[in-house]
Design a protein around this motif. Structure first.
Motif, mmCIF file in Angstrom:
data_model
loop_
_atom_site.group_PDB
_atom_site.id
_atom_site.type_symbol
_atom_site.label_atom_id
_atom_site.label_comp_id
_atom_site.label_asym_id
_atom_site.label_seq_id
_atom_site.Cartn_x
_atom_site.Cartn_y
_atom_site.Cartn_z
ATOM 1 N N ARG A 39 -16.792 28.228 -5.700
ATOM 2 C CA ARG A 39 -15.836 27.716 -6.642
ATOM 3 C C ARG A 39 -15.276 26.659 -7.307
ATOM 4 N NH1 ARG A 39 -11.130 28.530 -5.852
ATOM 5 N NH2 ARG A 39 -10.921 28.297 -4.027
ATOM 6 N N LEU A 40 -14.543 25.984 -5.639
ATOM 7 C CA LEU A 40 -14.008 24.257 -6.023
ATOM 8 C C LEU A 40 -14.710 24.349 -7.498
ATOM 9 C CD1 LEU A 40 -12.512 24.799 -2.621
ATOM 10 C CD2 LEU A 40 -11.113 25.025 -4.786
ATOM 11 N N ALA A 41 -15.870 23.705 -6.844
ATOM 12 C CA ALA A 41 -17.203 22.800 -7.533
ATOM 13 C C ALA A 41 -17.058 23.141 -9.264
ATOM 14 C CB ALA A 41 -18.462 23.059 -6.941
ATOM 15 N N ARG A 42 -17.058 24.754 -9.126
ATOM 16 C CA ARG A 42 -16.730 24.904 -10.796
ATOM 17 C C ARG A 42 -15.575 25.304 -11.637
ATOM 18 N NH1 ARG A 42 -21.148 30.314 -9.274
ATOM 19 N NH2 ARG A 42 -23.415 28.755 -9.361
ATOM 20 N N GLU A 43 -14.660 25.049 -10.688
ATOM 21 C CA GLU A 43 -13.146 24.989 -11.090
ATOM 22 C C GLU A 43 -12.418 23.662 -11.707
ATOM 23 O OE1 GLU A 43 -11.245 27.604 -8.760
ATOM 24 O OE2 GLU A 43 -12.205 29.690 -9.414
ATOM 25 N N SER A 44 -13.266 22.767 -10.742
ATOM 26 C CA SER A 44 -12.627 21.290 -10.797
ATOM 27 C C SER A 44 -13.446 20.365 -10.813
ATOM 28 C CB SER A 44 -11.578 21.478 -10.047
ATOM 29 O OG SER A 44 -9.728 22.312 -9.899
ATOM 30 N N ARG A 45 -13.153 19.629 -11.547
ATOM 31 C CA ARG A 45 -13.210 18.364 -11.384
ATOM 32 C C ARG A 45 -13.673 16.944 -9.578
ATOM 33 N NH1 ARG A 45 -13.388 13.204 -12.775
ATOM 34 N NH2 ARG A 45 -14.890 12.813 -13.611
ATOM 35 N N PHE A 46 -14.920 16.925 -9.861
ATOM 36 C CA PHE A 46 -14.527 16.082 -8.537
ATOM 37 C C PHE A 46 -15.603 15.283 -9.127
ATOM 38 C CE2 PHE A 46 -13.703 20.335 -6.473
ATOM 39 C CZ PHE A 46 -12.554 19.918 -5.993
ATOM 40 N N ASP A 47 -15.896 13.880 -8.246
ATOM 41 C CA ASP A 47 -16.243 12.804 -8.190
ATOM 42 C C ASP A 47 -17.727 12.877 -8.153
ATOM 43 O OD1 ASP A 47 -15.007 11.036 -10.518
ATOM 44 O OD2 ASP A 47 -13.204 12.113 -9.321
ATOM 45 N N LEU A 48 -17.307 13.402 -6.117
ATOM 46 C CA LEU A 48 -18.378 13.608 -5.421
ATOM 47 C C LEU A 48 -18.018 14.598 -3.992
ATOM 48 C CD1 LEU A 48 -19.990 10.742 -3.921
ATOM 49 C CD2 LEU A 48 -18.980 11.882 -1.987
ATOM 50 N N MET A 49 -19.431 15.233 -4.311
ATOM 51 C CA MET A 49 -19.731 16.496 -3.221
ATOM 52 C C MET A 49 -20.089 15.934 -2.086
ATOM 53 S SD MET A 49 -21.371 19.598 -2.670
ATOM 54 C CE MET A 49 -20.272 20.936 -3.993
ATOM 55 N N ILE A 50 -19.491 16.158 -0.688
ATOM 56 C CA ILE A 50 -20.075 15.545 0.653
ATOM 57 C C ILE A 50 -20.146 17.182 1.093
ATOM 58 C CG2 ILE A 50 -19.537 15.135 2.865
ATOM 59 C CD1 ILE A 50 -17.638 12.955 1.846
ATOM 60 N N LEU A 51 -21.511 17.451 1.966
ATOM 61 C CA LEU A 51 -22.261 19.173 1.879
ATOM 62 C C LEU A 51 -22.430 19.005 2.732
ATOM 63 C CD1 LEU A 51 -22.851 21.471 1.046
ATOM 64 C CD2 LEU A 51 -24.571 20.698 -0.141
ATOM 65 N N ASP A 52 -22.688 19.817 3.736
ATOM 66 C CA ASP A 52 -22.523 20.555 5.301
ATOM 67 C C ASP A 52 -23.888 21.081 4.966
ATOM 68 O OD1 ASP A 52 -23.652 20.451 8.053
ATOM 69 O OD2 ASP A 52 -21.723 22.041 8.415
ATOM 70 N N LEU A 53 -25.441 21.188 5.426
ATOM 71 C CA LEU A 53 -26.013 22.257 5.092
ATOM 72 C C LEU A 53 -25.545 23.240 6.527
ATOM 73 C CD1 LEU A 53 -28.959 20.563 5.502
ATOM 74 C CD2 LEU A 53 -27.623 20.508 3.426
ATOM 75 N N MET A 54 -25.359 23.111 7.279
ATOM 76 C CA MET A 54 -25.230 25.323 7.923
ATOM 77 C C MET A 54 -23.663 25.474 8.074
ATOM 78 S SD MET A 54 -27.443 23.759 11.521
ATOM 79 C CE MET A 54 -26.243 22.270 11.583
ATOM 80 N N LEU A 55 -23.921 25.923 7.309
ATOM 81 C CA LEU A 55 -22.486 27.271 7.093
ATOM 82 C C LEU A 55 -22.362 28.301 7.044
ATOM 83 C CD1 LEU A 55 -21.717 25.202 3.577
ATOM 84 C CD2 LEU A 55 -20.562 24.480 5.073
ATOM 85 N N PRO A 56 -21.251 28.995 6.928
ATOM 86 C CA PRO A 56 -21.201 30.254 7.596
ATOM 87 C C PRO A 56 -21.341 31.351 6.139
ATOM 88 C CG PRO A 56 -18.847 29.993 7.823
ATOM 89 C CD PRO A 56 -19.816 28.676 7.167
ATOM 90 N N GLY A 57 -21.697 32.649 6.294
ATOM 91 C CA GLY A 57 -22.259 33.706 5.130
ATOM 92 C C GLY A 57 -23.080 33.536 4.776
ATOM 93 N N GLY A 58 -23.483 34.306 3.546
ATOM 94 C CA GLY A 58 -24.399 34.324 3.171
ATOM 95 C C GLY A 58 -25.134 33.131 1.871
ATOM 96 N N LEU A 59 -24.267 31.621 1.616
ATOM 97 C CA LEU A 59 -24.876 31.163 0.600
ATOM 98 C C LEU A 59 -24.915 29.714 1.903
ATOM 99 C CD1 LEU A 59 -25.187 29.637 -1.864
ATOM 100 C CD2 LEU A 59 -22.576 30.047 -2.453
ATOM 101 N N ASP A 60 -25.766 28.817 2.219
ATOM 102 C CA ASP A 60 -25.891 27.965 3.188
ATOM 103 C C ASP A 60 -24.830 26.351 1.808
ATOM 104 O OD1 ASP A 60 -28.136 27.494 1.819
ATOM 105 O OD2 ASP A 60 -29.786 27.532 4.606
ATOM 106 N N GLY A 61 -26.141 25.107 2.970
ATOM 107 C CA GLY A 61 -26.056 24.242 2.216
ATOM 108 C C GLY A 61 -26.863 24.179 1.162
#
Length: 119
Positions: A39-61
């Motif tokens: 949601r944040l990535a879609r709403e705001s402009r970022f220059d880079l994302m650091i992403l963990d793969l093992m995330l809680p909930g229904g949407l992993d990395g």
């Protein structure tokens, strides 16, 4: 100032990343779940994302990366995860990761990789 989005569910690691990245001159936002990060990535402009793969909930990395690439293929992504098997790395790159770093990691190496991607 370059804006970084960190998607990491471990609060201690997320805080450490935020503090170190901000000390390094980056403006940093943290999301604790894949849904929040996307949601944040879609709403705001970022220059880079650091992403963990093992995330809680229904949407992993992997899901975040896949959905991100369907909508905006331009945001650079560094996967930062404990999953270090070759198959995990291959899947990350196939889904569009720009770099892949396994935990434990060195913050200076992460920042060097960030600078290389942002050049």
């Amino acid at each position: 100032m370059q804006r970084i989005l960190v998607i990491e569910d471990n609060p201690n690691l997320a805080l450490g990343l935020r503090m170190n990245l901000e000390h390094g001159g980056f403006r940093t936002e943290v999301a604790g779940s894949g849904e929040e990060g996307l949601r944040l990535a879609r709403e705001s402009r970022f220059d880079l994302m650091i992403l963990d793969l093992m995330l809680p909930g229904g949407l992993d990395g992997y899901g975040v990366l896949e959905r991100l690439r369907l909508g905006d293929g331009l945001l650079p992504v560094i996967v930062l995860t404990a999953r270090g098997e070759e198959a995990d790395k291959l899947r990350g790159f196939q889904l569009g990761a720009d770099d892949y770093l396994t935990k434990p990691f060195g913050i200076l190496e992460l920042i060097a990789r960030m600078h290389a991607i942002l050049r």
